[in-house]
Write a protein that holds these residues in place. Structure first.
Motif, PDB file in Angstrom:
ATOM      1  N   ARG A   1      56.114  59.221  41.328  1.00  0.00           N
ATOM      2  CA  ARG A   1      56.601  60.602  41.206  1.00  0.00           C
ATOM      3  C   ARG A   1      55.489  61.453  40.596  1.00  0.00           C
ATOM      4  O   ARG A   1      55.067  61.216  39.469  1.00  0.00           O
ATOM      5  N   THR A   2      55.019  62.434  41.372  1.00  0.00           N
ATOM      6  CA  THR A   2      53.967  63.343  40.905  1.00  0.00           C
ATOM      7  C   THR A   2      54.535  64.686  40.481  1.00  0.00           C
ATOM      8  O   THR A   2      53.866  65.443  39.797  1.00  0.00           O
ATOM      9  N   GLY A   3      55.736  64.998  40.916  1.00  0.00           N
ATOM     10  CA  GLY A   3      56.383  66.236  40.513  1.00  0.00           C
ATOM     11  C   GLY A   3      55.853  67.451  41.252  1.00  0.00           C
ATOM     12  O   GLY A   3      55.327  67.346  42.354  1.00  0.00           O
ATOM     13  N   ASP A   4      55.948  68.601  40.606  1.00  0.00           N
ATOM     14  CA  ASP A   4      55.574  69.862  41.250  1.00  0.00           C
ATOM     15  C   ASP A   4      54.358  70.505  40.588  1.00  0.00           C
ATOM     16  O   ASP A   4      54.230  71.719  40.525  1.00  0.00           O
ATOM     17  N   ARG A   5      53.451  69.662  40.085  1.00  0.00           N
ATOM     18  CA  ARG A   5      52.235  70.183  39.452  1.00  0.00           C
ATOM     19  C   ARG A   5      51.049  69.314  39.855  1.00  0.00           C
ATOM     20  O   ARG A   5      51.227  68.178  40.310  1.00  0.00           O
ATOM     21  N   GLU A   6      49.850  69.846  39.698  1.00  0.00           N
ATOM     22  CA  GLU A   6      48.646  69.068  39.970  1.00  0.00           C
ATOM     23  C   GLU A   6      48.529  67.982  38.912  1.00  0.00           C
ATOM     24  O   GLU A   6      48.726  68.244  37.726  1.00  0.00           O
ATOM     25  N   VAL A   7      48.203  66.754  39.347  1.00  0.00           N
ATOM     26  CA  VAL A   7      48.192  65.653  38.393  1.00  0.00           C
ATOM     27  C   VAL A   7      47.065  64.661  38.648  1.00  0.00           C
ATOM     28  O   VAL A   7      46.599  64.495  39.772  1.00  0.00           O
ATOM     29  N   VAL A   8      46.662  64.035  37.563  1.00  0.00           N
ATOM     30  CA  VAL A   8      45.874  62.803  37.583  1.00  0.00           C
ATOM     31  C   VAL A   8      46.740  61.798  36.825  1.00  0.00           C
ATOM     32  O   VAL A   8      46.929  61.928  35.618  1.00  0.00           O
ATOM     33  N   LEU A   9      47.302  60.828  37.545  1.00  0.00           N
ATOM     34  CA  LEU A   9      48.226  59.867  36.943  1.00  0.00           C
ATOM     35  C   LEU A   9      47.591  58.490  36.871  1.00  0.00           C
ATOM     36  O   LEU A   9      47.120  57.964  37.884  1.00  0.00           O
ATOM     37  N   ASP A  10      47.615  57.900  35.712  1.00  0.00           N
ATOM     38  CA  ASP A  10      47.109  56.543  35.507  1.00  0.00           C
ATOM     39  C   ASP A  10      48.107  55.556  36.103  1.00  0.00           C
ATOM     40  O   ASP A  10      49.257  55.486  35.668  1.00  0.00           O
ATOM     41  N   ILE A  11      47.673  54.816  37.120  1.00  0.00           N
ATOM     42  CA  ILE A  11      48.544  53.831  37.767  1.00  0.00           C
ATOM     43  C   ILE A  11      48.017  52.410  37.562  1.00  0.00           C
ATOM     44  O   ILE A  11      48.400  51.484  38.280  1.00  0.00           O
ATOM     45  N   THR A  12      47.169  52.226  36.559  1.00  0.00           N
ATOM     46  CA  THR A  12      46.565  50.916  36.303  1.00  0.00           C
ATOM     47  C   THR A  12      47.627  49.850  36.068  1.00  0.00           C
ATOM     48  O   THR A  12      47.543  48.740  36.602  1.00  0.00           O
ATOM     49  N   ARG A  13      48.634  50.160  35.291  1.00  0.00           N
ATOM     50  CA  ARG A  13      49.684  49.189  34.973  1.00  0.00           C
ATOM     51  C   ARG A  13      50.401  48.721  36.241  1.00  0.00           C
ATOM     52  O   ARG A  13      50.669  47.530  36.415  1.00  0.00           O
ATOM     53  N   GLN A  14      50.704  49.665  37.147  1.00  0.00           N
ATOM     54  CA  GLN A  14      51.352  49.286  38.405  1.00  0.00           C
ATOM     55  C   GLN A  14      50.426  48.409  39.246  1.00  0.00           C
ATOM     56  O   GLN A  14      50.872  47.485  39.917  1.00  0.00           O
ATOM     57  N   CYS A  15      49.113  48.718  39.205  1.00  0.00           N
ATOM     58  CA  CYS A  15      48.140  47.908  39.946  1.00  0.00           C
ATOM     59  C   CYS A  15      48.092  46.487  39.390  1.00  0.00           C
ATOM     60  O   CYS A  15      48.062  45.512  40.149  1.00  0.00           O
ATOM     61  N   GLU A  16      48.075  46.364  38.078  1.00  0.00           N
ATOM     62  CA  GLU A  16      48.054  45.041  37.453  1.00  0.00           C
ATOM     63  C   GLU A  16      49.310  44.245  37.787  1.00  0.00           C
ATOM     64  O   GLU A  16      49.276  43.020  37.887  1.00  0.00           O
ATOM     65  N   GLY A  17      50.419  44.956  37.983  1.00  0.00           N
ATOM     66  CA  GLY A  17      51.693  44.312  38.231  1.00  0.00           C
ATOM     67  C   GLY A  17      51.789  43.566  39.555  1.00  0.00           C
ATOM     68  O   GLY A  17      52.688  42.760  39.736  1.00  0.00           O
ATOM     69  N   VAL A  18      50.861  43.819  40.474  1.00  0.00           N
ATOM     70  CA  VAL A  18      50.927  43.143  41.780  1.00  0.00           C
ATOM     71  C   VAL A  18      49.975  41.961  41.882  1.00  0.00           C
ATOM     72  O   VAL A  18      49.941  41.285  42.904  1.00  0.00           O
ATOM     73  N   LEU A  19      49.216  41.671  40.830  1.00  0.00           N
ATOM     74  CA  LEU A  19      48.213  40.614  40.911  1.00  0.00           C
ATOM     75  C   LEU A  19      48.827  39.225  40.975  1.00  0.00           C
ATOM     76  O   LEU A  19      48.238  38.310  41.565  1.00  0.00           O
ATOM     77  N   GLY A  20      50.002  39.054  40.373  1.00  0.00           N
ATOM     78  CA  GLY A  20      50.665  37.748  40.395  1.00  0.00           C
ATOM     79  C   GLY A  20      49.776  36.665  39.816  1.00  0.00           C
ATOM     80  O   GLY A  20      49.186  36.825  38.749  1.00  0.00           O
ATOM     81  N   GLU A  21      49.660  35.560  40.531  1.00  0.00           N
ATOM     82  CA  GLU A  21      48.885  34.406  40.075  1.00  0.00           C
ATOM     83  C   GLU A  21      47.449  34.406  40.615  1.00  0.00           C
ATOM     84  O   GLU A  21      46.745  33.408  40.488  1.00  0.00           O
ATOM     85  N   VAL A  22      47.030  35.507  41.215  1.00  0.00           N
ATOM     86  CA  VAL A  22      45.688  35.566  41.794  1.00  0.00           C
ATOM     87  C   VAL A  22      44.656  35.551  40.669  1.00  0.00           C
ATOM     88  O   VAL A  22      44.676  36.399  39.779  1.00  0.00           O
ATOM     89  N   ASP A  23      43.750  34.567  40.713  1.00  0.00           N
ATOM     90  CA  ASP A  23      42.729  34.425  39.673  1.00  0.00           C
ATOM     91  C   ASP A  23      41.473  35.234  39.991  1.00  0.00           C
ATOM     92  O   ASP A  23      40.846  35.789  39.094  1.00  0.00           O
ATOM     93  N   SER A  24      41.114  35.310  41.264  1.00  0.00           N
ATOM     94  CA  SER A  24      39.940  36.093  41.654  1.00  0.00           C
ATOM     95  C   SER A  24      40.170  36.671  43.048  1.00  0.00           C
ATOM     96  O   SER A  24      40.933  36.119  43.845  1.00  0.00           O
ATOM     97  N   GLY A  25      39.543  37.780  43.305  1.00  0.00           N
ATOM     98  CA  GLY A  25      39.685  38.442  44.600  1.00  0.00           C
ATOM     99  C   GLY A  25      39.448  39.929  44.461  1.00  0.00           C
ATOM    100  O   GLY A  25      38.679  40.375  43.606  1.00  0.00           O
ATOM    101  N   LEU A  26      40.150  40.683  45.299  1.00  0.00           N
ATOM    102  CA  LEU A  26      40.009  42.137  45.308  1.00  0.00           C
ATOM    103  C   LEU A  26      41.388  42.780  45.372  1.00  0.00           C
ATOM    104  O   LEU A  26      42.287  42.275  46.052  1.00  0.00           O
ATOM    105  N   LEU A  27      41.528  43.896  44.678  1.00  0.00           N
ATOM    106  CA  LEU A  27      42.703  44.747  44.823  1.00  0.00           C
ATOM    107  C   LEU A  27      42.241  46.016  45.518  1.00  0.00           C
ATOM    108  O   LEU A  27      41.348  46.710  45.019  1.00  0.00           O
TER     109      LEU A  27
END
Length: 134
Positions: free
Chosen positions: A9-35
């Motif tokens: 959700r970005t809303g109705d304004r210009e934004v820079v939103l930190d999504i690092t936590r959501q990115c980390e949440g998809v890594l699962g058991e992957v030890d090395s690779g690329l996101l």
């Protein structure tokens, strides 16, 4: 490769939103690779930068200077200056790729993965997160 799409959700304004936590949440058991982080929208981008110390606001100010929200744009529909949102992905690309090392994103100490959105007409954005194990 495993991939999933998340809604932000970005809303109705210009934004820079930190999504690092959501990115980390998809890594699962992957030890090395690329996101690979991709935003499938013509008016949003992905940036890796420091947040919380003013750099996120500095980026928005710089984009306002480079891409004024006025009626100079040939591409005109939506809110005033909407055409600039269609130019922004040439400056802030719609993707970024981050290494995964030892099960974590190999970001620098102050780096975050951020969604950049100048388009105030669309309050929700999709981000595709694709993990390629090494």
């Amino acid at each position: 490769m495993q991939t999933e799409t998340i809604d932000i959700r970005t809303g109705d304004r210009e934004v820079v939103l930190d999504i690092t936590r959501q990115c980390e949440g998809v890594l699962g058991e992957v030890d090395s690779g690329l996101l690979h982080v991709f935003v499938p929208h013509a008016t949003a981008g992905i940036a890796i930068l420091e947040t919380g110390a003013g750099s996120d606001e500095d980026l928005l100010h710089a984009l306002r200077d480079l891409l004024p929200a006025d009626n100079r744009w040939i591409h005109q529909h939506g809110s005033r200056g909407h055409g600039r949102s269609h130019v922004m992905p040439a400056l802030i690309p719609p993707y970024a790729t981050v290494p995964i090392v030892d099960g974590r994103l190999a970001l620098g100490t102050w780096q975050s993965v951020c969604l950049v959105d100048l388009n105030v007409d669309n309050p929700v954005r999709q981000v595709r997160l694709s993990v390629l194990p090494g």
